[in-house]
Motif scaffolding. Structure first.
Motif, PDB file in Angstrom:
ATOM      1  N   ASN A  48       2.079   1.577  -3.642  1.00 59.53           N
ATOM      2  CA  ASN A  48       1.179   2.168  -4.322  1.00 59.53           C
ATOM      3  C   ASN A  48       0.851   3.509  -4.170  1.00 59.53           C
ATOM      4  N   LYS A  49       0.593   4.191  -2.940  1.00 64.90           N
ATOM      5  CA  LYS A  49       0.415   5.508  -2.746  1.00 64.90           C
ATOM      6  C   LYS A  49       1.453   6.409  -3.379  1.00 64.90           C
ATOM      7  N   LYS A  50       2.789   6.156  -3.192  1.00 59.72           N
ATOM      8  CA  LYS A  50       3.880   6.697  -3.691  1.00 59.72           C
ATOM      9  C   LYS A  50       4.096   6.759  -4.964  1.00 59.72           C
ATOM     10  N   VAL A  61       1.337   6.752  -6.956  1.00 54.95           N
ATOM     11  CA  VAL A  61       0.155   7.513  -7.332  1.00 54.95           C
ATOM     12  C   VAL A  61       0.386   8.718  -7.065  1.00 54.95           C
ATOM     13  N   LYS A  62       1.078   9.110  -5.957  1.00 52.57           N
ATOM     14  CA  LYS A  62       1.543  10.662  -5.632  1.00 52.57           C
ATOM     15  C   LYS A  62       2.406  11.157  -6.542  1.00 52.57           C
ATOM     16  N   ASN A  74       0.785  -1.021   0.072  1.00 54.14           N
ATOM     17  CA  ASN A  74       0.055   0.033   0.075  1.00 54.14           C
ATOM     18  C   ASN A  74       0.967   1.214   0.244  1.00 54.14           C
ATOM     19  N   LYS A  75       1.734   1.273   0.811  1.00 55.72           N
ATOM     20  CA  LYS A  75       2.825   2.381   0.912  1.00 55.72           C
ATOM     21  C   LYS A  75       3.358   2.618  -0.639  1.00 55.72           C
TER      22      LYS A  75
END
Length: 148
Positions: free
Chosen positions: A126-128, A130-131, A123-124
């Motif tokens: 994926n968030k990175k 996307v950001k 999840n970390k």
């Protein structure tokens, strides 16, 4: 109607590759490799290992990359390693510097990778991703606005 080949097949070491020894930047594995912030998570992954015990750990890119290949192709652990061994794009994706004919790791390593790379870490990552893509898109929009 069956037509016999005019020339016999060359031995494998003489087989000509269409990409002339260079990987295409448009290949899906090359593109995906550029999207993933491998280095940003290497240190976090390294903290899971003891310097005093066991063999040296595989790099994070090799661990996560191998798991991504397995999931994307829907293969068993053993078949995943065979796919990597046979495909220079997959070898590039997991961080190898050049094609090698020997498997880069044993299929049993995937069990260890799955234990260490959990859903929270995914999840970390994926968030990175996307950001970073949103930030990149915002910069392109601002640049475009400035040019108008």
């Amino acid at each position: 109607m069956y037509r016999k080949e005019e020339q016999p097949l060359p031995p494998p070491e003489k087989f000509e590759l269409p990409f002339e020894g260079k990987l295409s930047p448009n290949n899906r594995w090359v593109i995906m490799a550029e999207l993933i912030p491998w280095d940003d998570f290497e240190e976090e992954y390294a903290k899971l290992f003891s310097a005093e015990k066991g063999a040296p750990a595989k790099l994070f890119r090799m661990a996560l990359g191998t798991l991504i290949i397995k999931e994307k192709l829907g293969t068993s652990d053993r078949e995943t390693i065979e796919q990597i061994r046979e495909n220079p794009y997959l070898e590039y994706f997991i961080g190898l510097n050049c094609y090698q004919q020997e498997p880069p790791l044993e299929s049993s390593m995937l069990v260890h990778f799955r234990k260490r790379i959990d859903g929270e870490l995914i999840n970390k990552i994926n968030k990175k991703i996307v950001k970073r893509e949103i930030d990149k898109s915002d910069k392109e929009v601002k640049k475009k606005d400035c040019l108008q």
